[in-house]
Scaffold this active site. Structure first.
Site, PDB file in Angstrom:
ATOM      1  N   LEU A  11     -44.628  -1.192 -30.229  1.00 10.37           N
ATOM      2  CA  LEU A  11     -44.275  -1.744 -31.543  1.00 10.37           C
ATOM      3  C   LEU A  11     -45.372  -1.489 -32.585  1.00 10.37           C
ATOM      4  O   LEU A  11     -45.098  -0.988 -33.685  1.00 10.37           O
ATOM      5  CB  LEU A  11     -44.027  -3.263 -31.410  1.00 10.37           C
ATOM      6  CG  LEU A  11     -43.730  -3.993 -32.713  1.00 10.37           C
ATOM      7  CD1 LEU A  11     -42.405  -3.517 -33.294  1.00 10.37           C
ATOM      8  CD2 LEU A  11     -43.712  -5.503 -32.488  1.00 10.37           C
ATOM      9  N   GLY A  12     -46.621  -1.812 -32.230  1.00  7.84           N
ATOM     10  CA  GLY A  12     -47.724  -1.655 -33.184  1.00  7.84           C
ATOM     11  C   GLY A  12     -47.887  -0.204 -33.609  1.00  7.84           C
ATOM     12  O   GLY A  12     -48.146   0.092 -34.780  1.00  7.84           O
ATOM     13  N   ALA A 128     -38.922  -0.270 -29.987  1.00  6.50           N
ATOM     14  CA  ALA A 128     -39.929   0.779 -29.797  1.00  6.50           C
ATOM     15  C   ALA A 128     -40.232   0.961 -28.316  1.00  6.50           C
ATOM     16  O   ALA A 128     -40.184   0.006 -27.549  1.00  6.50           O
ATOM     17  CB  ALA A 128     -41.204   0.401 -30.537  1.00  6.50           C
ATOM     18  N   LYS A 182     -34.634 -15.298 -32.182  1.00  2.00           N
ATOM     19  CA  LYS A 182     -35.150 -14.195 -31.351  1.00  2.00           C
ATOM     20  C   LYS A 182     -35.571 -14.729 -29.978  1.00  2.00           C
ATOM     21  O   LYS A 182     -35.330 -14.077 -28.953  1.00  2.00           O
ATOM     22  CB  LYS A 182     -36.330 -13.522 -32.068  1.00  2.00           C
ATOM     23  CG  LYS A 182     -36.952 -12.409 -31.251  1.00  2.00           C
ATOM     24  CD  LYS A 182     -37.392 -11.222 -32.056  1.00  2.00           C
ATOM     25  CE  LYS A 182     -37.640 -10.016 -31.171  1.00  2.00           C
ATOM     26  NZ  LYS A 182     -39.044  -9.695 -31.006  1.00  2.00           N
ATOM     27  N   ASN A 190     -34.799 -10.969 -21.268  1.00  2.80           N
ATOM     28  CA  ASN A 190     -36.016 -10.374 -20.705  1.00  2.80           C
ATOM     29  C   ASN A 190     -36.231 -10.639 -19.212  1.00  2.80           C
ATOM     30  O   ASN A 190     -36.396  -9.701 -18.422  1.00  2.80           O
ATOM     31  CB  ASN A 190     -37.232 -10.816 -21.522  1.00  2.80           C
ATOM     32  CG  ASN A 190     -37.212 -10.210 -22.920  1.00  2.80           C
ATOM     33  OD1 ASN A 190     -36.141  -9.938 -23.470  1.00  2.80           O
ATOM     34  ND2 ASN A 190     -38.374  -9.991 -23.506  1.00  2.80           N
ATOM     35  N   ASN A 200     -30.956  -3.233 -20.500  1.00  2.58           N
ATOM     36  CA  ASN A 200     -30.349  -4.389 -21.168  1.00  2.58           C
ATOM     37  C   ASN A 200     -28.827  -4.413 -21.070  1.00  2.58           C
ATOM     38  O   ASN A 200     -28.225  -5.467 -20.877  1.00  2.58           O
ATOM     39  CB  ASN A 200     -30.758  -4.419 -22.645  1.00  2.58           C
ATOM     40  CG  ASN A 200     -32.250  -4.624 -22.814  1.00  2.58           C
ATOM     41  OD1 ASN A 200     -32.945  -4.878 -21.834  1.00  2.58           O
ATOM     42  ND2 ASN A 200     -32.747  -4.505 -24.028  1.00  2.58           N
ATOM     43  N   ASN A 250     -32.096   0.470 -23.352  1.00  5.39           N
ATOM     44  CA  ASN A 250     -33.507   0.029 -23.390  1.00  5.39           C
ATOM     45  C   ASN A 250     -33.901  -0.677 -22.102  1.00  5.39           C
ATOM     46  O   ASN A 250     -33.109  -1.438 -21.546  1.00  5.39           O
ATOM     47  CB  ASN A 250     -33.712  -1.055 -24.470  1.00  5.39           C
ATOM     48  CG  ASN A 250     -33.924  -0.490 -25.827  1.00  5.39           C
ATOM     49  OD1 ASN A 250     -33.547   0.639 -26.086  1.00  5.39           O
ATOM     50  ND2 ASN A 250     -34.507  -1.301 -26.697  1.00  5.39           N
ATOM     51  N   SER A 253     -38.917  -5.457 -22.736  1.00  2.00           N
ATOM     52  CA  SER A 253     -40.376  -5.425 -22.654  1.00  2.00           C
ATOM     53  C   SER A 253     -40.856  -6.047 -21.339  1.00  2.00           C
ATOM     54  O   SER A 253     -41.845  -5.602 -20.758  1.00  2.00           O
ATOM     55  CB  SER A 253     -40.997  -6.137 -23.852  1.00  2.00           C
ATOM     56  OG  SER A 253     -40.457  -7.421 -24.000  1.00  2.00           O
ATOM     57  N   GLU A 265     -44.601 -11.834 -20.384  1.00  2.00           N
ATOM     58  CA  GLU A 265     -44.641 -12.877 -21.409  1.00  2.00           C
ATOM     59  C   GLU A 265     -43.746 -14.062 -21.031  1.00  2.00           C
ATOM     60  O   GLU A 265     -43.277 -14.788 -21.887  1.00  2.00           O
ATOM     61  CB  GLU A 265     -44.215 -12.284 -22.759  1.00  2.00           C
ATOM     62  CG  GLU A 265     -45.182 -11.219 -23.239  1.00  2.00           C
ATOM     63  CD  GLU A 265     -44.860 -10.692 -24.626  1.00  2.00           C
ATOM     64  OE1 GLU A 265     -45.766 -10.689 -25.475  1.00  2.00           O
ATOM     65  OE2 GLU A 265     -43.712 -10.273 -24.849  1.00  2.00           O
TER      66      GLU A 265
HETATM   67  O1  KPL Z   1     -37.008  -7.956 -27.783  1.00  2.00           O
HETATM   68  C1  KPL Z   1     -36.596  -7.407 -26.784  1.00  2.00           C
HETATM   69  C2  KPL Z   1     -37.584  -7.150 -25.702  1.00  2.00           C
HETATM   70  O2  KPL Z   1     -37.350  -6.305 -24.850  1.00  2.00           O
HETATM   71  O3  KPL Z   1     -38.639  -7.821 -25.736  1.00  2.00           O
HETATM   72  C3  KPL Z   1     -35.128  -7.091 -26.635  1.00  2.00           C
HETATM   73  C4  KPL Z   1     -34.368  -7.604 -27.844  1.00  2.00           C
HETATM   74  C5  KPL Z   1     -34.576  -7.736 -25.391  1.00  2.00           C
HETATM   75  C6  KPL Z   1     -34.862  -5.595 -26.620  1.00  2.00           C
HETATM   76  O4  KPL Z   1     -35.264  -4.958 -25.459  1.00  2.00           O
END
Ligand code: KPL
Length: 306
Positions: A11-12, A128, A182, A190, A200, A250, A253, A265
């Protein structure tokens, strides 16, 4: 504007790549190979069927960094104390460090080092993926929102900087509803993707998995309601499944963390739901169970049978 991105993971790096087109951006990250590759060859970003390389400075520490007006905190939750130390050294007295991290509690952790006047909250839906040292992919150009406090002027300035770099962004006076919205989506996606080891989209396509998403999300919604949060999701389970579908290929994370043996996390996502539930008298047994499973997964990683 002088901007430091503290945490140049997927992301960064994507945000830094875009902002560096118009602003003086420095990436700060402890991963030496990534930092050295960026300094030597530039940062490569794949997006919208194209690939570009941009030159911008990267460093592993705050040494020799000039003070900045804005720092964006994009480290994983476990690295927040490290990010707070860097930010404390480089964010100007009237500057702000905006956390764009997942989950609850990161802003409070930063504020305990920087003071509440130098910490702001943001929420981003940019997708990302880190492909290799010095190479990231932007999977989705979702909006980023910055809190109007502690500085309305800087919140607008940083949102303008995002927009000028083709990243949709805005400012909100009610960030709590976005943060919780979120959080609820992350609570449903997650941990389950990490445990089931699926991308996902599988959560939305397989009824047995969808049932688990529902259980995690319904508990999180009950906690949000008890906390008096007006979440901006009209049907949280359906919207969580819609995010899973929209990001179908995806790896979440948390799945990425588990696959590379990094700390997850879980504590700031499902763990935050459990703690808030305890505080407010709302039972959250399923989220507590997900926390126990992920914690056990982290602890047993070295013993895993191939
Ligand atoms: O924010 C996300 C993450 O993976 O941390 C989602 C929305 C689940 C997208 O992968």
């Amino acid at each position: 504007m002088k901007i430091a991105i503290i945490g140049a993971g997927a992301l960064g790096s994507v945000i830094g790549f875009h902002l560096a087109a118009n602003h003086a951006v420095t990436l700060v990250d402890p991963w030496e190979e990534h930092v050295n590759t960026i300094n030597e060859y530039g940062l490569r970003c794949s997006f919208d069927d194209q690939e570009q390389v941009r030159l911008l400075p990267a460093t592993t520490s705050a040494d020799n960094l000039e003070p900045v007006e804005v720092a964006l905190i994009t480290v994983k939750a476990a690295q927040t104390p490290w990010a707070a130390e860097i930010a404390a050294q480089i964010v100007q007295p009237n500057g702000v460090a905006y956390t764009l991290q997942n989950g609850l509690g990161n802003a409070e952790r930063l504020a305990s080092r920087l003071g509440t006047q130098r910490v702001g909250q943001g929420v981003t839906t940019i997708g990302a993926t880190l492909l290799a040292p010095g190479h990231v992919r932007m999977a989705g150009r979702g909006p980023t929102t910055f809190a109007a406090t502690p500085s309305l002027q800087l919140a607008y300035a940083v949102a303008d900087a995002f927009r000028a770099s083709s990243l949709p962004a805005g400012v909100s006076t009610d960030l709590a509803s976005l943060v919780w919205g979120k959080l609820i989506v992350n609570t449903g996606i997650n941990a389950l993707t990490a445990l089931l080891r699926v991308p996902n989209g599988a959560l939305a396509n397989i009824p047995a998995a969808e049932k688990l998403v529902r259980r995690a999300v319904e508990e999180a919604v009950a906690v949000a309601c008890a906390a008096g949060i007006t979440i901006g999701l009209s049907d949280p389970v359906a919207e969580t499944l819609a995010v899973a579908r929209a990001t179908a290929t995806n790896r979440s994370s948390m799945l990425q963390d588990v696959l590379r043996g990094a700390p997850t996390e879980i504590d700031t996502i499902n763990g935050a739901i459990v703690r808030e539930g305890q505080r407010l008298g709302v039972p959250t047994p399923f989220n507590a169970f997900l926390c126990d499973l992920i914690t056990a997964l982290e602890a047993t990683t070295p013993l895993r049978v191939k």
